[in-house]
Motif scaffolding. Structure first.
Motif, PDB file in Angstrom:
ATOM      1  N   ALA A   1     -49.965  22.310 -30.193  1.00 23.20           N
ATOM      2  CA  ALA A   1     -49.545  23.274 -29.173  1.00 23.20           C
ATOM      3  C   ALA A   1     -50.672  23.543 -28.181  1.00 23.20           C
ATOM      4  CB  ALA A   1     -49.079  24.563 -29.829  1.00 23.20           C
ATOM      5  N   SER A   2     -51.903  23.680 -28.676  1.00 19.46           N
ATOM      6  CA  SER A   2     -53.049  23.892 -27.781  1.00 19.46           C
ATOM      7  C   SER A   2     -53.279  22.667 -26.909  1.00 19.46           C
ATOM      8  CB  SER A   2     -54.305  24.198 -28.592  1.00 19.46           C
ATOM      9  OG  SER A   2     -54.209  25.450 -29.226  1.00 19.46           O
ATOM     10  N   TYR A   3     -53.102  21.483 -27.482  1.00 19.83           N
ATOM     11  CA  TYR A   3     -53.281  20.252 -26.712  1.00 19.83           C
ATOM     12  C   TYR A   3     -52.258  20.176 -25.584  1.00 19.83           C
ATOM     13  CZ  TYR A   3     -53.542  15.325 -25.520  1.00 19.83           C
ATOM     14  OH  TYR A   3     -53.667  14.146 -24.832  1.00 19.83           O
ATOM     15  N   GLU A   4     -51.004  20.435 -25.894  1.00 16.54           N
ATOM     16  CA  GLU A   4     -49.958  20.385 -24.864  1.00 16.54           C
ATOM     17  C   GLU A   4     -50.187  21.466 -23.811  1.00 16.54           C
ATOM     18  OE1 GLU A   4     -47.763  18.067 -24.524  1.00 16.54           O
ATOM     19  OE2 GLU A   4     -48.352  17.041 -26.367  1.00 16.54           O
ATOM     20  N   LEU A   5     -50.672  22.624 -24.231  1.00 16.22           N
ATOM     21  CA  LEU A   5     -50.975  23.709 -23.295  1.00 16.22           C
ATOM     22  C   LEU A   5     -51.989  23.253 -22.263  1.00 16.22           C
ATOM     23  CD1 LEU A   5     -50.884  26.834 -22.562  1.00 16.22           C
ATOM     24  CD2 LEU A   5     -52.816  27.072 -24.147  1.00 16.22           C
ATOM     25  N   MET A   6     -53.068  22.637 -22.737  1.00 12.12           N
ATOM     26  CA  MET A   6     -54.144  22.231 -21.829  1.00 12.12           C
ATOM     27  C   MET A   6     -53.746  21.036 -20.966  1.00 12.12           C
ATOM     28  SD  MET A   6     -56.587  24.324 -22.062  1.00 12.12           S
ATOM     29  CE  MET A   6     -56.678  25.811 -23.064  1.00 12.12           C
ATOM     30  N   MET A   7     -53.035  20.095 -21.548  1.00 13.76           N
ATOM     31  CA  MET A   7     -52.683  18.889 -20.795  1.00 13.76           C
ATOM     32  C   MET A   7     -51.606  19.157 -19.743  1.00 13.76           C
ATOM     33  SD  MET A   7     -54.828  16.724 -21.899  1.00 13.76           S
ATOM     34  CE  MET A   7     -55.943  18.115 -22.241  1.00 13.76           C
ATOM     35  N   GLY A   8     -50.804  20.221 -19.934  1.00 19.31           N
ATOM     36  CA  GLY A   8     -49.727  20.497 -18.986  1.00 19.31           C
ATOM     37  C   GLY A   8     -50.034  21.576 -17.968  1.00 19.31           C
ATOM     38  N   ALA A   9     -51.171  22.222 -18.078  1.00 18.31           N
ATOM     39  CA  ALA A   9     -51.470  23.373 -17.224  1.00 18.31           C
ATOM     40  C   ALA A   9     -51.844  22.957 -15.802  1.00 18.31           C
ATOM     41  CB  ALA A   9     -52.606  24.184 -17.843  1.00 18.31           C
ATOM     42  N   ASP A  10     -51.599  23.883 -14.857  1.00 18.28           N
ATOM     43  CA  ASP A  10     -52.124  23.699 -13.505  1.00 18.28           C
ATOM     44  C   ASP A  10     -53.184  24.749 -13.171  1.00 18.28           C
ATOM     45  OD1 ASP A  10     -50.735  26.060 -12.912  1.00 18.28           O
ATOM     46  OD2 ASP A  10     -49.145  25.046 -11.797  1.00 18.28           O
ATOM     47  N   THR A  11     -53.376  25.707 -14.088  1.00 16.15           N
ATOM     48  CA  THR A  11     -54.365  26.765 -13.892  1.00 16.15           C
ATOM     49  C   THR A  11     -55.006  27.084 -15.244  1.00 16.15           C
ATOM     50  OG1 THR A  11     -52.952  27.719 -12.163  1.00 16.15           O
ATOM     51  CG2 THR A  11     -54.779  29.073 -12.971  1.00 16.15           C
ATOM     52  N   LEU A  12     -56.328  27.144 -15.267  1.00 19.41           N
ATOM     53  CA  LEU A  12     -57.064  27.430 -16.494  1.00 19.41           C
ATOM     54  C   LEU A  12     -57.779  28.771 -16.349  1.00 19.41           C
ATOM     55  CD1 LEU A  12     -58.169  26.519 -19.290  1.00 19.41           C
ATOM     56  CD2 LEU A  12     -60.038  25.391 -18.059  1.00 19.41           C
ATOM     57  N   PHE A  13     -57.634  29.629 -17.353  1.00 16.50           N
ATOM     58  CA  PHE A  13     -58.244  30.954 -17.348  1.00 16.50           C
ATOM     59  C   PHE A  13     -59.040  31.111 -18.649  1.00 16.50           C
ATOM     60  CE2 PHE A  13     -57.267  35.826 -17.020  1.00 16.50           C
ATOM     61  CZ  PHE A  13     -58.593  36.060 -16.693  1.00 16.50           C
ATOM     62  N   MET A  14     -60.360  31.033 -18.551  1.00 17.71           N
ATOM     63  CA  MET A  14     -61.241  31.110 -19.719  1.00 17.71           C
ATOM     64  C   MET A  14     -61.845  32.513 -19.801  1.00 17.71           C
ATOM     65  SD  MET A  14     -63.132  27.422 -19.184  1.00 17.71           S
ATOM     66  CE  MET A  14     -64.075  27.477 -20.707  1.00 17.71           C
ATOM     67  N   VAL A  15     -61.798  33.095 -20.998  1.00 14.60           N
ATOM     68  CA  VAL A  15     -62.298  34.456 -21.190  1.00 14.60           C
ATOM     69  C   VAL A  15     -63.239  34.497 -22.392  1.00 14.60           C
ATOM     70  CG1 VAL A  15     -61.691  36.880 -21.534  1.00 14.60           C
ATOM     71  CG2 VAL A  15     -60.110  35.375 -20.302  1.00 14.60           C
TER      72      VAL A  15
ATOM     73  N   ASN B   1     -65.706  32.878 -10.118  1.00 14.92           N
ATOM     74  CA  ASN B   1     -66.747  33.100 -11.120  1.00 14.92           C
ATOM     75  C   ASN B   1     -66.872  34.590 -11.405  1.00 14.92           C
ATOM     76  OD1 ASN B   1     -68.292  30.234 -11.157  1.00 14.92           O
ATOM     77  ND2 ASN B   1     -67.660  30.745  -9.068  1.00 14.92           N
ATOM     78  N   LEU B   2     -66.337  35.018 -12.546  1.00 16.51           N
ATOM     79  CA  LEU B   2     -66.328  36.438 -12.881  1.00 16.51           C
ATOM     80  C   LEU B   2     -67.378  36.727 -13.942  1.00 16.51           C
ATOM     81  CD1 LEU B   2     -62.460  37.055 -13.002  1.00 16.51           C
ATOM     82  CD2 LEU B   2     -64.024  37.283 -11.052  1.00 16.51           C
ATOM     83  N   THR B   3     -68.570  37.068 -13.497  1.00 16.48           N
ATOM     84  CA  THR B   3     -69.629  37.447 -14.432  1.00 16.48           C
ATOM     85  C   THR B   3     -69.442  38.911 -14.790  1.00 16.48           C
ATOM     86  OG1 THR B   3     -71.160  35.844 -13.473  1.00 16.48           O
ATOM     87  CG2 THR B   3     -72.114  37.624 -14.791  1.00 16.48           C
ATOM     88  N   GLY B   4     -69.103  39.153 -16.057  1.00 15.55           N
ATOM     89  CA  GLY B   4     -68.872  40.534 -16.447  1.00 15.55           C
ATOM     90  C   GLY B   4     -68.384  40.640 -17.882  1.00 15.55           C
ATOM     91  N   ASP B   5     -68.322  41.865 -18.341  1.00 14.08           N
ATOM     92  CA  ASP B   5     -67.756  42.165 -19.645  1.00 14.08           C
ATOM     93  C   ASP B   5     -66.263  41.839 -19.622  1.00 14.08           C
ATOM     94  OD1 ASP B   5     -67.758  43.814 -22.295  1.00 14.08           O
ATOM     95  OD2 ASP B   5     -66.171  44.702 -21.083  1.00 14.08           O
ATOM     96  N   SER B   6     -65.776  41.174 -20.660  1.00 10.44           N
ATOM     97  CA  SER B   6     -64.383  40.710 -20.663  1.00 10.44           C
ATOM     98  C   SER B   6     -63.403  41.866 -20.540  1.00 10.44           C
ATOM     99  CB  SER B   6     -64.091  39.924 -21.945  1.00 10.44           C
ATOM    100  OG  SER B   6     -64.821  38.721 -21.964  1.00 10.44           O
ATOM    101  N   LYS B   7     -63.605  42.911 -21.310  1.00 12.27           N
ATOM    102  CA  LYS B   7     -62.660  44.030 -21.319  1.00 12.27           C
ATOM    103  C   LYS B   7     -62.609  44.717 -19.957  1.00 12.27           C
ATOM    104  CE  LYS B   7     -61.497  48.230 -23.952  1.00 12.27           C
ATOM    105  NZ  LYS B   7     -60.263  47.714 -24.596  1.00 12.27           N
TER     106      LYS B   7
END
Length: 607
Positions: A267-281, A318-324
């Motif tokens: 499921a994670s593989y399909e999520l990444m391979m099919g995405a057009d936008t990536l949001f890393m936190v 580029n969002l440098t900051g505390d996640s919350k």
């Protein structure tokens, strides 16, 4: 301020003012001054004696991970100081505040090539954000204060080296008022770190424009679970989790795809391979081959460390900051996506992944399928359990099969991925949270390396937990193989299993536990796996639950990369001693990813 007599007494008192009430350490004459001071401290701080200094450092790291407070370890000069390093590197690479107090020979002998004389300042320079030698009693105050402030503010290791004669010198809590003296204080407040409004707006525009948003969260998002859920709901996103981010979101959310990478889910593989936008936190997940291809996605990243933003994937916001706090500022700018087809697709992939795991767990094995071990535990996980794992093939099953619910905790050696921390992590968690059940997944290689010895530590201390929650389980996968490395040999080097390095002797782990007065259970029948978990969870004392597992069950990645597949095939052609079992069982495990209708058409599918 209480009257203290020696520098060692004063250091311990100052540590308690910083909230440090437990030190993991092993004695030696290089810390003689501290041994006497610990006796006079009457348990505050208390000393917890592991069987090895490395284990003490792991325990301090786990204390920091599970409590958010400074972990503290102590070692003597020479060999003791050297032993701490692996555990401290675990703290460094996983960004945990740990204070190491290290002994040294008397100042008069330094430079003479004296017994146990090493250069700890040089030795600790790479692992530490701060390392200093206390050469005068009046230094003790500001060195402790600065070390604690730096460990907390930089989220890393701070080291103080104290020669034996300084430990035993008269304390000077307040330095003489002279040139060069400094006067420090206890206290640290975590700052607010937020990106500028313009960058938040840019990030929102990218996320709002995306049609197929994939989120990846790590341990940096641990305090932002509610905000991650809100963002994922608005964006219609699926959420994958790194191993260190295992506890951020519960696995019963239908859009949580679980782990990512070689230990990950389809499921994670399909999520990444099919995405057009990536949001890393809050993640620095290193294996970029499991992220979308470069150019496939526009990307947004939140990280407290600006030096790591954009270091795993090209980032447009580029969002440098505390996640919350950053998510709290970002969420009002996000628009709910009305088209939920992407979310529905991801939820379908997640549902299918859980079916695959169920099928794989129930494949026959010789004697016990290791996936069945984790699969049977998952629905039995007690509320508020704390889960730890060592590094090895068992980590695959820990990452994939255990469905964490809200309130559960989980951690392991993430970035260092060293062998050995699973058992001391669990012990440390039990000290910090005696009312919570604790379960560790450990391979037989790691258990032989140091876990068995740490059962002696459990023997010494376990009765203090008797009137709280007695559950402390060490689940040992006994397959007589350094299994993860064996599979890496095959897939990464194209070499067959070499028995000279990979085979390890059979050891009666459960019987060893019984010799120590603990509970020991051994299982070599798959029909007894569930009952064994019930018995271990009901035990009135710590338990070693030993499963004799099949080393030929492959930790199949969610997608077999072409190069990995070629090398694994070459390993078989070279004459792997487990060739037939690997091919047969590997094909069967992989086939569970296909639909049941296709499987029914395959000859021998019911064998």
């Amino acid at each position: 301020m209480a009257v203290t007599s020696k520098v060692a007494d004063y250091v311990l008192q100052r540590l308690t003012e910083w909230g440090i009430h437990r030190i993991f350490g092993y004695p030696g004459d290089g810390i003689n001054g501290f041994l006497g001071a610990l006796d006079r401290a009457k348990g505050d701080p208390e000393i917890i004696q592991p069987r090895h200094e490395e284990m003490g450092a792991f325990m301090a790291t786990a204390h920091a991970k599970f409590t958010g407070q400074i972990g503290c370890c102590m070692a003597t000069s020479g060999g003791g100081a050297i032993h701490l390093l692996n555990g401290l590197y675990d703290a460094k690479l996983d960004h945990q505040p740990v204070l190491a107090i290290v002994g040294q020979q008397k100042r008069i002998s330094l430079g003479a090539g004296y017994q146990q004389e090493i250069n700890p300042a040089l030795l600790y320079e790479d692992v530490s954000e701060f390392v200093q030698i206390c050469m005068h009693p009046a230094q003790a105050r500001h060195l402790i204060d600065r070390a604690c402030k730096i460990a907390l503010s930089r989220r890393g290791v701070a080291t103080i080296i104290i020669p034996e004669d300084v430990q035993e010198a008269d304390a000077q809590p307040s330095p003489p008022r002279t040139h060069g003296a400094v006067y420090t204080s206890v206290g640290y407040v975590k700052p607010r770190v937020l990106p500028p409004a313009a960058e938040l707006r840019k990030a929102a525009d990218i996320l709002n424009e995306g049609q197929k948003v994939a989120m990846l969260v790590g341990q940096g998002a641990a305090e932002a679970a509610g905000e991650v859920i809100k963002a994922a709901e608005l964006l219609g996103a699926g959420v994958a989790k790194t191993l260190l981010g295992r506890e951020v979101l519960p696995d019963d959310l239908p859009y949580v795809t679980g782990p990512i990478g070689l230990l990950g889910s389809t499921a994670s593989y399909e999520l990444m391979m099919g995405a057009d936008t990536l949001f890393m936190v809050g993640t620095s997940f290193p294996y970029t081959e499991w992220l979308p291809e470069e150019g496939q996605c526009k990307a947004v990243e939140i990280d407290i460390d600006g030096g790591m933003v954009g270091m795993r994937y090209p980032i447009q916001a580029n969002l440098t900051g505390d996640s919350k706090e950053t998510l709290q500022a970002l969420i009002p700018l996000l628009k709910r996506k009305e088209d939920r087809s992407w979310r529905e697709k991801i939820e379908g992939e997640v549902s299918e992944w859980w079916r695959v795991l169920d099928d794989r767990a129930h494949e026959p094995a010789d004697p016990v399928n290791p996936e069945l071990v984790a699969h049977e535990l998952s629905p039995r996980l007690p509320d508020n359990v704390i889960l730890t794992a060592d590094s090895g093939s068992g980590t695959n099953w820990w990452a994939r099969h255990l469905r964490l619910r809200q309130g559960m905790r989980a951690s392991l050696s993430g970035t260092l991925a060293t062998m050995g921390p699973g058992t001391p992590y669990a012990i440390s968690a039990k000290f910090s949270f005696p009312d919570r059940p604790v379960i560790a997944f450990v391979g037989d290689g790691a258990f032989q390396m140091n876990g068995m010895a740490e059962l002696i530590t459990v023997k010494r201390y376990w009765e203090r937990w008797r009137n709280h929650n007695p559950t402390l389980i060490f689940c040992v996968f006994n397959n007589q193989d350094l299994n993860q490395v064996t599979w890496e040999q095959r897939a990464e080097a194209g070499d067959p299993k070499y028995m000279g390095t990979q085979w390890i002797p059979d050891v009666p782990y459960a019987e060893f536990a019984k010799l120590l007065g603990l509970t020991g259970i051994k299982v070599d029948d798959p029909k007894q796996v569930g009952n064994a978990w019930d018995e271990a969870l009901a035990a009135d004392r710590p338990c070693v639950l030993e499963f004799v597992t099949d080393p030929e069950i492959p930790p199949i990645p969610p997608h077999i990369k072409k190069e990995l597949g070629k090398k694994a095939a070459h390993a078989m052609l070279k004459g792997d001693p487990e060739e037939i079992g690997i091919i047969t069982k590997g094909v069967k495990q992989k086939m569970h990813e296909f639909t049941e209708s296709i499987k029914e058409k395959l000859p021998g599918s019911n064998d």
